[in-house]
Design a protein around this motif. Sequence first.
Motif, PDB file in Angstrom:
ATOM      1  N   LEU A 224       0.842  -1.192   0.000  1.00  0.00           N
ATOM      2  CA  LEU A 224       0.000   0.000   0.000  1.00  0.00           C
ATOM      3  C   LEU A 224       0.878   1.243   0.000  1.00  0.00           C
ATOM      4  CD1 LEU A 224      -3.129   0.708   2.170  1.00  0.00           C
ATOM      5  CD2 LEU A 224      -1.214   2.292   2.256  1.00  0.00           C
ATOM      6  N   PHE A 225       0.505   2.211  -0.838  1.00  0.00           N
ATOM      7  CA  PHE A 225       1.203   3.501  -0.901  1.00  0.00           C
ATOM      8  C   PHE A 225       0.156   4.607  -0.765  1.00  0.00           C
ATOM      9  CE2 PHE A 225       3.335   0.343  -3.493  1.00  0.00           C
ATOM     10  CZ  PHE A 225       4.605   0.330  -2.924  1.00  0.00           C
ATOM     11  N   ARG A 226       0.358   5.479   0.220  1.00  0.00           N
ATOM     12  CA  ARG A 226      -0.650   6.501   0.518  1.00  0.00           C
ATOM     13  C   ARG A 226       0.015   7.872   0.624  1.00  0.00           C
ATOM     14  NH1 ARG A 226      -2.768   4.328   4.997  1.00  0.00           N
ATOM     15  NH2 ARG A 226      -4.618   3.404   4.041  1.00  0.00           N
ATOM     16  N   ILE A 227      -0.605   8.880   0.000  1.00  0.00           N
ATOM     17  CA  ILE A 227      -0.138  10.260   0.109  1.00  0.00           C
ATOM     18  C   ILE A 227      -1.331  11.144   0.462  1.00  0.00           C
ATOM     19  CG2 ILE A 227       1.794   9.990  -1.507  1.00  0.00           C
ATOM     20  CD1 ILE A 227       0.024  11.285  -3.651  1.00  0.00           C
ATOM     21  N   GLY A 228      -1.051  12.317   1.038  1.00  0.00           N
ATOM     22  CA  GLY A 228      -2.137  13.207   1.392  1.00  0.00           C
ATOM     23  C   GLY A 228      -1.640  14.590   1.762  1.00  0.00           C
ATOM     24  N   ALA A 229      -2.533  15.559   1.683  1.00  0.00           N
ATOM     25  CA  ALA A 229      -2.268  16.922   2.117  1.00  0.00           C
ATOM     26  C   ALA A 229      -2.918  17.118   3.482  1.00  0.00           C
ATOM     27  CB  ALA A 229      -2.826  17.926   1.119  1.00  0.00           C
ATOM     28  N   VAL A 230      -2.187  17.737   4.416  1.00  0.00           N
ATOM     29  CA  VAL A 230      -2.638  17.894   5.792  1.00  0.00           C
ATOM     30  C   VAL A 230      -2.829  19.373   6.105  1.00  0.00           C
ATOM     31  CG1 VAL A 230      -2.170  17.332   8.204  1.00  0.00           C
ATOM     32  CG2 VAL A 230      -1.249  15.865   6.387  1.00  0.00           C
ATOM     33  N   TYR A 231      -3.978  19.684   6.737  1.00  0.00           N
ATOM     34  CA  TYR A 231      -4.198  21.039   7.242  1.00  0.00           C
ATOM     35  C   TYR A 231      -4.318  20.966   8.760  1.00  0.00           C
ATOM     36  CZ  TYR A 231      -6.053  25.677   8.082  1.00  0.00           C
ATOM     37  OH  TYR A 231      -6.228  26.960   8.542  1.00  0.00           O
ATOM     38  N   HIS A 232      -3.459  21.711   9.460  1.00  0.00           N
ATOM     39  CA  HIS A 232      -3.415  21.710  10.913  1.00  0.00           C
ATOM     40  C   HIS A 232      -4.225  22.890  11.454  1.00  0.00           C
ATOM     41  CE1 HIS A 232      -0.160  18.663  11.206  1.00  0.00           C
ATOM     42  NE2 HIS A 232       0.237  19.192  10.054  1.00  0.00           N
ATOM     43  N   PHE A 233      -5.312  22.591  12.159  1.00  0.00           N
ATOM     44  CA  PHE A 233      -6.044  23.646  12.865  1.00  0.00           C
ATOM     45  C   PHE A 233      -5.255  24.121  14.076  1.00  0.00           C
ATOM     46  CE2 PHE A 233      -9.377  21.082  10.812  1.00  0.00           C
ATOM     47  CZ  PHE A 233     -10.030  22.069  10.091  1.00  0.00           C
ATOM     48  N   SER A 234      -4.582  23.171  14.721  1.00  0.00           N
ATOM     49  CA  SER A 234      -3.762  23.443  15.900  1.00  0.00           C
ATOM     50  C   SER A 234      -2.795  22.280  16.046  1.00  0.00           C
ATOM     51  CB  SER A 234      -4.648  23.579  17.146  1.00  0.00           C
ATOM     52  OG  SER A 234      -5.300  22.349  17.422  1.00  0.00           O
ATOM     53  N   GLU A 235      -2.038  22.261  17.138  1.00  0.00           N
ATOM     54  CA  GLU A 235      -1.132  21.146  17.385  1.00  0.00           C
ATOM     55  C   GLU A 235      -1.897  19.854  17.644  1.00  0.00           C
ATOM     56  OE1 GLU A 235       2.169  20.884  17.263  1.00  0.00           O
ATOM     57  OE2 GLU A 235       2.295  22.946  16.519  1.00  0.00           O
ATOM     58  N   ALA A 236      -3.148  19.973  18.077  1.00  0.00           N
ATOM     59  CA  ALA A 236      -3.920  18.792  18.469  1.00  0.00           C
ATOM     60  C   ALA A 236      -4.906  18.316  17.412  1.00  0.00           C
ATOM     61  CB  ALA A 236      -4.672  19.084  19.769  1.00  0.00           C
ATOM     62  N   LYS A 237      -5.268  19.168  16.439  1.00  0.00           N
ATOM     63  CA  LYS A 237      -6.329  18.814  15.504  1.00  0.00           C
ATOM     64  C   LYS A 237      -5.881  19.072  14.070  1.00  0.00           C
ATOM     65  CE  LYS A 237      -9.943  20.058  18.843  1.00  0.00           C
ATOM     66  NZ  LYS A 237     -11.128  20.909  19.104  1.00  0.00           N
ATOM     67  N   ASN A 238      -6.193  18.114  13.180  1.00  0.00           N
ATOM     68  CA  ASN A 238      -5.874  18.305  11.759  1.00  0.00           C
ATOM     69  C   ASN A 238      -6.816  17.490  10.898  1.00  0.00           C
ATOM     70  OD1 ASN A 238      -4.545  15.611  10.940  1.00  0.00           O
ATOM     71  ND2 ASN A 238      -3.349  16.173  12.747  1.00  0.00           N
ATOM     72  N   ILE A 239      -6.893  17.857   9.625  1.00  0.00           N
ATOM     73  CA  ILE A 239      -7.626  17.101   8.620  1.00  0.00           C
ATOM     74  C   ILE A 239      -6.669  16.760   7.487  1.00  0.00           C
ATOM     75  CG2 ILE A 239      -9.905  18.044   9.145  1.00  0.00           C
ATOM     76  CD1 ILE A 239      -9.555  19.933   6.764  1.00  0.00           C
ATOM     77  N   THR A 240      -6.950  15.639   6.821  1.00  0.00           N
ATOM     78  CA  THR A 240      -6.105  15.174   5.726  1.00  0.00           C
ATOM     79  C   THR A 240      -6.978  14.631   4.611  1.00  0.00           C
ATOM     80  OG1 THR A 240      -4.427  14.499   7.347  1.00  0.00           O
ATOM     81  CG2 THR A 240      -4.152  13.699   5.104  1.00  0.00           C
ATOM     82  N   ALA A 241      -6.558  14.838   3.369  1.00  0.00           N
ATOM     83  CA  ALA A 241      -7.220  14.251   2.210  1.00  0.00           C
ATOM     84  C   ALA A 241      -6.148  13.768   1.245  1.00  0.00           C
ATOM     85  CB  ALA A 241      -8.146  15.254   1.527  1.00  0.00           C
TER      86      ALA A 241
END
Length: 240
Positions: free
Chosen positions: A62-79
């Motif tokens: 399996l090979f996975r890539i994604g872009a991450v947006y950090h709301f803070s040090e504790a919370k983030n979203i990825t797609a």
Amino acid sequence: MKIVFTVISLICFSLGFSQKTNQDQRIWMAYTGQYKASPHWGYHMEAQFRMDNQLEQNLQNLFRIGAVYHFSEAKNITAGYALVNTYNATADDFFKENRLWEQYQVTQKWSKDVLVNRFRLEQRWVEQLSISEFDQITSKTVYQNRFRVLNRFLWHLIQLKSEKESLYLVLQNELFVTIGQNSVNSKVIDQNRFLVGFGLNYNNTIRLELGYLNHYITSTSSNDLMNHTISISLFHNIVL
């Protein structure tokens, strides 16, 4: 909170079990990198290789890539996007899966202990292989939506030679749930992964983990499968 997490993990671990279950052994090796390029943006890179217990047959990669947006040090979203190749023993060939995925992750810390909760949604295009009456391999692509919930607890055990090195216990459970009608697996619970092991943390940037993974897979057309798996994982988190 630790006791609640343990109870929830054990309950999820036992959800899919049935009396008709085949068992096997596996070895999984994984690299996961989280690279933070700015205060809010980063990217994710991942590679996994899943072998039989003799390291002779590559069963899945399996090979996975994604872009991450950090709301803070504790919370983030990825797609992102994932490519999965899985070995089909009947056809003696690999079938491909193209996957889009989106997730939300929350990290909580108590002193040196860490709890991670991750919620992931997947859109899967899975190739299905079959052998025709003329012994020719045919394929078709089917679609599935799937939802995954992961709870991961890192319990600090001891400090090693320096303040930047420590040993910890990892306890983790991930439940996979199918969404809507699909041709991949018609059961609501697709699979469950329960992991217990030990990890070595260096400077909060590199983690090496070794553990036992109980991987339970449900099946629409045959017996369920329980894989007893040795899991070896390397995590790399850096700020660019």
